[in-house]
Design an enzyme around this catalytic site. Sequence first.
Site, PDB file in Angstrom:
ATOM      1  N   GLU A 184      31.859   5.553  11.919  1.00  0.00           N
ATOM      2  CA  GLU A 184      31.097   5.748  10.473  1.00  0.00           C
ATOM      3  C   GLU A 184      32.008   5.424   9.425  1.00  0.00           C
ATOM      4  O   GLU A 184      32.355   6.221   8.412  1.00  0.00           O
ATOM      5  CB  GLU A 184      30.356   7.096  10.482  1.00  0.00           C
ATOM      6  CG  GLU A 184      29.076   7.288  11.248  1.00  0.00           C
ATOM      7  CD  GLU A 184      28.780   8.686  11.398  1.00  0.00           C
ATOM      8  OE1 GLU A 184      29.349   9.709  10.938  1.00  0.00           O
ATOM      9  OE2 GLU A 184      27.405   8.763  11.659  1.00  0.00           O
TER      10      GLU A 184
ATOM     11  N   ASN B 104      35.285  12.925   8.817  1.00  0.00           N
ATOM     12  CA  ASN B 104      34.080  12.824   9.745  1.00  0.00           C
ATOM     13  C   ASN B 104      33.961  14.006  10.526  1.00  0.00           C
ATOM     14  O   ASN B 104      35.091  14.707  10.839  1.00  0.00           O
ATOM     15  CB  ASN B 104      34.049  11.514  10.705  1.00  0.00           C
ATOM     16  CG  ASN B 104      32.618  11.173  11.246  1.00  0.00           C
ATOM     17  OD1 ASN B 104      32.401  11.736  12.178  1.00  0.00           O
ATOM     18  ND2 ASN B 104      31.740  10.372  10.598  1.00  0.00           N
TER      19      ASN B 104
ATOM     20  N   GLU C  59      18.507  16.719  17.635  1.00  0.00           N
ATOM     21  CA  GLU C  59      19.976  16.785  17.247  1.00  0.00           C
ATOM     22  C   GLU C  59      20.703  17.556  18.387  1.00  0.00           C
ATOM     23  O   GLU C  59      20.179  18.530  18.653  1.00  0.00           O
ATOM     24  CB  GLU C  59      20.238  17.322  15.882  1.00  0.00           C
ATOM     25  CG  GLU C  59      21.732  17.754  15.472  1.00  0.00           C
ATOM     26  CD  GLU C  59      22.499  16.458  15.589  1.00  0.00           C
ATOM     27  OE1 GLU C  59      22.091  15.412  14.958  1.00  0.00           O
ATOM     28  OE2 GLU C  59      23.402  16.276  16.331  1.00  0.00           O
TER      29      GLU C  59
ATOM     30  N   HIS D 123      21.765   8.415  17.432  1.00  0.00           N
ATOM     31  CA  HIS D 123      22.531   8.326  16.481  1.00  0.00           C
ATOM     32  C   HIS D 123      24.074   8.892  16.958  1.00  0.00           C
ATOM     33  O   HIS D 123      23.895   9.755  18.005  1.00  0.00           O
ATOM     34  CB  HIS D 123      22.149   8.950  15.183  1.00  0.00           C
ATOM     35  CG  HIS D 123      21.052   8.279  14.457  1.00  0.00           C
ATOM     36  ND1 HIS D 123      21.094   8.062  13.033  1.00  0.00           N
ATOM     37  CD2 HIS D 123      20.079   7.423  14.963  1.00  0.00           C
ATOM     38  CE1 HIS D 123      20.070   7.579  12.809  1.00  0.00           C
ATOM     39  NE2 HIS D 123      19.353   6.629  13.815  1.00  0.00           N
TER      40      HIS D 123
ATOM     41  N   GLU E 228      22.284   4.325  15.406  1.00  0.00           N
ATOM     42  CA  GLU E 228      22.954   4.396  14.432  1.00  0.00           C
ATOM     43  C   GLU E 228      24.479   3.625  14.719  1.00  0.00           C
ATOM     44  O   GLU E 228      24.502   2.551  14.784  1.00  0.00           O
ATOM     45  CB  GLU E 228      23.107   5.464  13.605  1.00  0.00           C
ATOM     46  CG  GLU E 228      23.541   5.435  12.367  1.00  0.00           C
ATOM     47  CD  GLU E 228      23.967   6.952  11.727  1.00  0.00           C
ATOM     48  OE1 GLU E 228      24.424   7.840  12.398  1.00  0.00           O
ATOM     49  OE2 GLU E 228      23.279   7.275  10.550  1.00  0.00           O
TER      50      GLU E 228
ATOM     51  N   GLU F  97      22.898   6.845   5.273  1.00  0.00           N
ATOM     52  CA  GLU F  97      23.221   8.412   4.865  1.00  0.00           C
ATOM     53  C   GLU F  97      24.719   8.514   3.949  1.00  0.00           C
ATOM     54  O   GLU F  97      24.834   9.133   3.000  1.00  0.00           O
ATOM     55  CB  GLU F  97      23.505   9.153   5.851  1.00  0.00           C
ATOM     56  CG  GLU F  97      24.499   8.810   7.004  1.00  0.00           C
ATOM     57  CD  GLU F  97      24.195   9.713   8.279  1.00  0.00           C
ATOM     58  OE1 GLU F  97      23.288  10.402   8.568  1.00  0.00           O
ATOM     59  OE2 GLU F  97      25.037   9.569   9.099  1.00  0.00           O
TER      60      GLU F  97
END
Lengths: 705, 705
Positions: free
Chosen positions: B173, B195, B417, B485, B504, B510
Site C-alpha cells: 500500500e 502501514n 475482516e 484485500h 486490493e 481508501e
Amino acid sequence: MKSFFIINMMLLLSLFNCSNAQEFQSPNGDFTMRFSLENDGQPTYQLSYKNQEVVKPSHLGLELKDDKKSLLDGFTIVDTSTSTFDETWTPVWGEESQIRNHYNELAISLKQKETDRLMLIRFRLFDEGLGFRYEFPQQDNLVYFMIKEEKSQFAMTGDHTTFWIPGDYDTQEYDYTKSKLSEINEKFDDAVTGNASQEQFSKTGVQTALMMKTDSGLYINLHEAALINYSCMSLDLDEETMVFESHLTPDAQDNKAYMQAPCNSPWRTIMVSDDARDILASRMTLNLNEPCAIEDTSWIKPVKYIGVWWEMITGKSSWAYTDELPAVQLGFTDYSKVKPNDTHAANNTKVKRYIDFASEHGFDGVLVEGWNEGWEDWFGKSKDYVFDFVTPYPDFDVEEIHKYAKSKGVKMIMHHETSGSTRNYERHMDKAYKFMKDNGYDAVKSGYVGNIIPRGEHHYSQYIINHYQYAIEKAADYEVMVNAHEAVRPTGICRTYPNLIGNESARGTEFQAFGGSKPNHVTILPFTRLIGGPMDYTPGIFEMDISKLNPNNNSHVNSTLANQLALYVTMYSPLQMAADLPEHYEQFMDAFQFIKDVAIDWDKSIYLEAEPGDYLTIARKEKGASSWFIGNVNGTTPRTSNIKLDFLEKGKTYKATIYADAKDAHYKTNPQAYTIKTKNVTSKSKLSLWSAPGGGFAISLEEVK
Amino acid sequence: MKSFFIINMMLLLSLFNCSNAQEFQSPNGDFTMRFSLENDGQPTYQLSYKNQEVVKPSHLGLELKDDKKSLLDGFTIVDTSTSTFDETWTPVWGEESQIRNHYNELAISLKQKETDRLMLIRFRLFDEGLGFRYEFPQQDNLVYFMIKEEKSQFAMTGDHTTFWIPGDYDTQEYDYTKSKLSEINEKFDDAVTGNASQEQFSKTGVQTALMMKTDSGLYINLHEAALINYSCMSLDLDEETMVFESHLTPDAQDNKAYMQAPCNSPWRTIMVSDDARDILASRMTLNLNEPCAIEDTSWIKPVKYIGVWWEMITGKSSWAYTDELPAVQLGFTDYSKVKPNDTHAANNTKVKRYIDFASEHGFDGVLVEGWNEGWEDWFGKSKDYVFDFVTPYPDFDVEEIHKYAKSKGVKMIMHHETSGSTRNYERHMDKAYKFMKDNGYDAVKSGYVGNIIPRGEHHYSQYIINHYQYAIEKAADYEVMVNAHEAVRPTGICRTYPNLIGNESARGTEFQAFGGSKPNHVTILPFTRLIGGPMDYTPGIFEMDISKLNPNNNSHVNSTLANQLALYVTMYSPLQMAADLPEHYEQFMDAFQFIKDVAIDWDKSIYLEAEPGDYLTIARKEKGASSWFIGNVNGTTPRTSNIKLDFLEKGKTYKATIYADAKDAHYKTNPQAYTIKTKNVTSKSKLSLWSAPGGGFAISLEEVK
C-alpha cells in the site's frame, strides 16, 4: 504511661502489618501461607507445613513485553477476601467415584499505583497444599498485554533430592534423573537424550510436575492446573539461592503469552506432605479445574484395548504401505499402482486377527496405526499436507473392518498422527471426526511427532496449547474421546472435558523398544506425569527381548512380567492397552488373565505404600463391584511389601490371585519368571510379597459369594 | 589444409557451443532468448528484443538451506526440448471474451553432477516477453528441500527509469516512486510511509510487478505468474551492476520455502515492448496459469456494487457498535446490554437506504462492513479469536436485510475482516461460507489488516500464500466469489479460480482518505498491480474534500470527478464499486449516469494511448452488446488526447456521452468541475479531449439503432 504507649505502638504496628501482610491456613491447619508486599510493593508469599517453612518468601508477578512498567512491584493491597469451599463431586471416570473439593481461599486484590492497574492473586489452601493463580479483572488500564516472562518463584528451603527431566519446549520423553537440586546442572547434558522434537532453555531448567524430597523427609511437588489459553510453565533453578522461577514456553517471536483481560493464568500448585502417599492421593489438580462442561457424558467410557502398534514400534512391521516411493502427494499418489511392501501391519487380515483376539478376551477396542495414506514420508520432512485422516490404504477396508468388529462386539480405535502439522489437522478435523462417527469409531489416539507447524512454534507454546484445546472441545461436539500423544502434559483439564481420556506426554512403554527406560521409571511417573491426569502408558509387554520381534533391535524392556501386570493398577488410566502382540499373550495366558480381569474404573483407591523412585503399592476397588485389585511396582532394589488388607469389606471373603515375581526374577536377566498363587483372604489378612529389581506384583481380589 | 582444419575447429566449437547453449525465438521473432551454462555449469539466460539486448546474461538457480550443495552451479544439460503452443481460450470474465495463448517453449533439463540431481528450467517466449520457471521432477536425490533464497537474476542493461514501491513482506500500500534505478536507495526511506503491517528487507528492495522504461524508450516489466505453494518474490537491486535478484519472503524462522518434488516454482515474467500499450495488452500472466479448474462457472458473475464503507474509512462513522468497551470477548460480551454509539453505520435503517439506492440505480450488490460482533477491538491487538464471521450486531438483522434486498433485486455482499488472524478464519470458514449461502450472499470481501497470526509469519510468506489459496478453493466449493484485500498481489490465479474476482493488494482509494495518493497513481497501477489480475480499486468518489464528511479529516482525494469516472474503464475489474455515499451521487446525478451505464465485462479492450505515470486511455466493448466505453486518466501535466474511434463497428452510429474535465478543473483546487456533452460518432470520427492535472474523461458510446 510507657506501657500504654507501647501497646498503642504495637496496635499501630499490627495494623500496619495487617495492611501489608495476610495469612491463612488449610482446613486441617497443617499449612499456613503468608502473603505480603515486600520491598517496593512486590507480591510475596511464604508457605509453612506443620510449622516448618517449606517455601521461603518467594516473589510473584509478571514481566510484560514492550511495557514501561511490568506487573512485578509497586503494588498496594486494595482488598482481601477469604472464603471456604467444601463440595463433593462425581467424576465421569477416575481413581474414585467421588472427589472432595475442600479448601480455604484468600483472594488478594492489588493495585499498581504508577499505572492504576489491578491484579488479583487467588490462593487456595487444601489439606495437601497450595494453589495460586493471577487474575486480571476487566479494567481500563490493562486490556491487552503481552507476557515476556512470568516471574513466579518457589524458593526451596534446601538442596532437596529431586526427580527431574530437562526443561524443554517440545518433549517430556526423558528418563528421570534423581539428584540434588545442586546437581541438576552437571547432570543436565546426560539427561538430554535424543527426540524427534526438542529444545531446552537452561542447564538448570526442569519440567513440572516436579517431585522433591527434603532431607527431613518432606515430599514437595510443584505443578500447574488448568493450563488453558496460556503458555506451558517449566521451572528454572537459581543454583545460588535454590529458588525456582517459572519459565514459560515462547512462540516463534520469543514472546510468551498474549493476554486479554478479563483473564487468568493457570494455577501453580505446591503439594507438601510427610507422607508420599498424600501426593498420590491429592486431587488438587482436578479440583482447581472448572466442573464438567459436557452436559451428557453417557458416551464417555473407559476403554481396554489392544492394537496394531507394538510391532511397528519394535520395527518388526511398518506403518508405511510401500517402500517404493521416496515421497507421496495425497490425492495424486495412486497407491493401487505401487508395489506394497510385506511389512505393512495395518491390513485386513491382521486387523481381523486382532479383533478376534480382542473379542475372545473381552477387550473393548482395537487401535490400528498405519491404516491411512501418507506414512511413507510422514516424519522429519516438515510436511504441511501430510495426512488427510480419512483415506485408507488399499489393504485396509474401513467399512468391512467396522462391520467385522461390530459383529464381534469390538470397537475400532482411530489414529490421527498429525506429524505436528497442526493447521493441516484443523483443516481436516471436522471431516475426520465425522468419518469416525460414520464408521463406528468413538475414540481417537492423536499424535504430534516432530516439530510443530506453524514453524517456529513449540509443542508447549500458548498458540499450540490452544490447538490441543480446540481438538478436545471439537471432539466433545462430535462425542469423540481423545487420547493425545506428544501433546502438552495434562493439568487436570479432564475434569472439565472428560472426553480427554488420556495423554501420553511422557516417556512411555515405546521407549522400552527404543533402548529401554530405567527400571524404576514407573515408580516415579505417578509422582510427576500423572499428577495432572491419566497416562496412556500402554503396558502389558510380556516379551522383553525385542530382538525376538526384530533381530535388528537389541532393546530390552526393563521390567519383569509381574511389574507389567501391576502397571494396570499403579499407572492409573481409564484407557488401558495390552500393548504386546497376541501371540506373546498366548504364550502366557495364565498371566494374561490378570489383564483381562483388571478393572479400569474405580470406586476407591488406597495408596498402601509409596516412595518415589523405589516402590509403589496401590489397591483399588472396581467401580460398582466388590472386586479389588492391588499392584506393586518396584525399583532396582529387591524388596518385600508387607500389606494389610484392612481396606477390604469386613465380613467378606475374597479369592486373591497373586501374580508375583519368581524368586529368581530380574528385569534384565529373568523377566518372565513369575508365579501365580491363589488364596482366600479377608479384611484381617496380611500379605508379605517380594518384588525383584524392576519387578512387582499384581493381585486380583474377587469376592467369594 | 589450414582451412579444412579451421572449418573442423569451427564445427567442433559449434558442437561444443550447441551442447552448452540454446537459443529460441518468440512466435513473431521479436525476442531471442539464449540459455547457456557459464563458469562452472551455472544456468544463465539472456534476452534480446528486436536485436537489442534487454536482459544481460543473468544467472538462475536456488540456494538451499542445510545443504552441502545448492542448486546454483555444477550443472550439465541432459536434455532440451522445444515446442509451440497456440490456443485460444474463453475466460469467465475479462478484458476480452477470448484470449490467445501463443508461445514457443524451450525446456532445459539439467543434471547436477556432484549430487545427481535434476532440475528443469522451462522457458516460454510470447510475442510480448519471456516467462520461465524451475521444475523439480520426481527423483531419488531431491525429494524434500528447503529454499534459503531463490537466485534468479534480471540483469538490466542500464540505469532505467523505474516505477517502484519498497520491497516489503507485508504490504503493497505505498505510493509509487518514479526514479532511476540508481536512485532507489536514496529515495527509499521517503517511500516507506506508515502501514498497519509492514517490514522491508533492503534499501534497494522493490516489489513486482516492476515497471521500467529505458533511455531508448523500451518498456520492461518484471513480475511473476501462478504463485501457488511458494513464497512471494520481491527484487533486490545490486546498484553496482544494475542486476536485480529475486528475494523471497521468509517465514518465522527466516526460511523461504519448503518444497517436495515433483514441484515447480512460479513463473518469472519479463515483458518488453517499445510500445507501452503492449504491456497492458499482454495476457501472459493469465496464460502462464493453469486453465479453469472449476467445472460449472455459471455462478460466477461480475458485480457492480455500493457499500456501507466509505463513511467509516473517512471517519464519519464507525465499524464498531459501541464505544463503551475497551475490549470484547466473543460469546461472552452481551451486546444487547451495552450502550450503542451513534456512529455505527451498519444498521438496518442505513443499509436499507443503500439497498434502495442500489435498486433504484441498477447496482447488483451492497457491501456492508461492521455488521458483525468484534469491531471494538479488532485492530492492532494481535487478537486471535477476533471475529466469528456469523454473529451480527443487534442493529443488523441478517434475515430481514436479506429479505429486503431480495425484494429489491439486490444482493448483499459479505465482509470477512480477518485482522490477519488466519487460523481463526480457517476455523470458522466453513460455517462462514455456509452462513453466506444460507443468507443469500454470493460474494465476500475478505481483509487481512494488521500483522499475521501465526505470529512471525508474513502476509507474503509461503505458509500464508497457502492460506489465501485455501480460502479461494474452499470458496469455490461453496460457490462463493472472493475479493481478498491485503492478501498477496495476484499472479493470474483467477484463470484457474475465476471465483477470485478481485484483490486490493495495493494502495487503493481508501488512501485518498488517509492523506491522499499521488494524482498520477492511477496511471501507474495498471502497469504494476494490475499485471497479475484485477484490482478492487473502489473508485467513484465525487466529494474530494474529506473534511466535509469528517471535520477531523483534512485529507483530499487527488483526482477530478471525471478521472473518477474514467477509472471504471481504465482500472479493470469485474467487481466495481461506486464507493462514495449515495448523497454525494445525488448531488451529481448527471455524472453518476456514467457509473450506472458503464459495463463491467468486456468483449474487447483497446489501449489507445499509454505512458506509465503520465496518461492512459482505453476503449472497451461491452460483452455481448454493441456499446463501447472509453476512459482516460491523466497525470500531473494537463494534456490533450487525440483519439480515433476507428475501433467502432463500421457503418454504425453511436451516441457518445462525453464526461470531461471542465477547462478550469484541477484535482486539488477544482476537482468537481466537469462537463457533459453528447454527439453522434462513427468509426471515422476523431476526438480531441483535454484532461486536467489528475484529471481525465469518460465516454459511453451507445449504438444508435
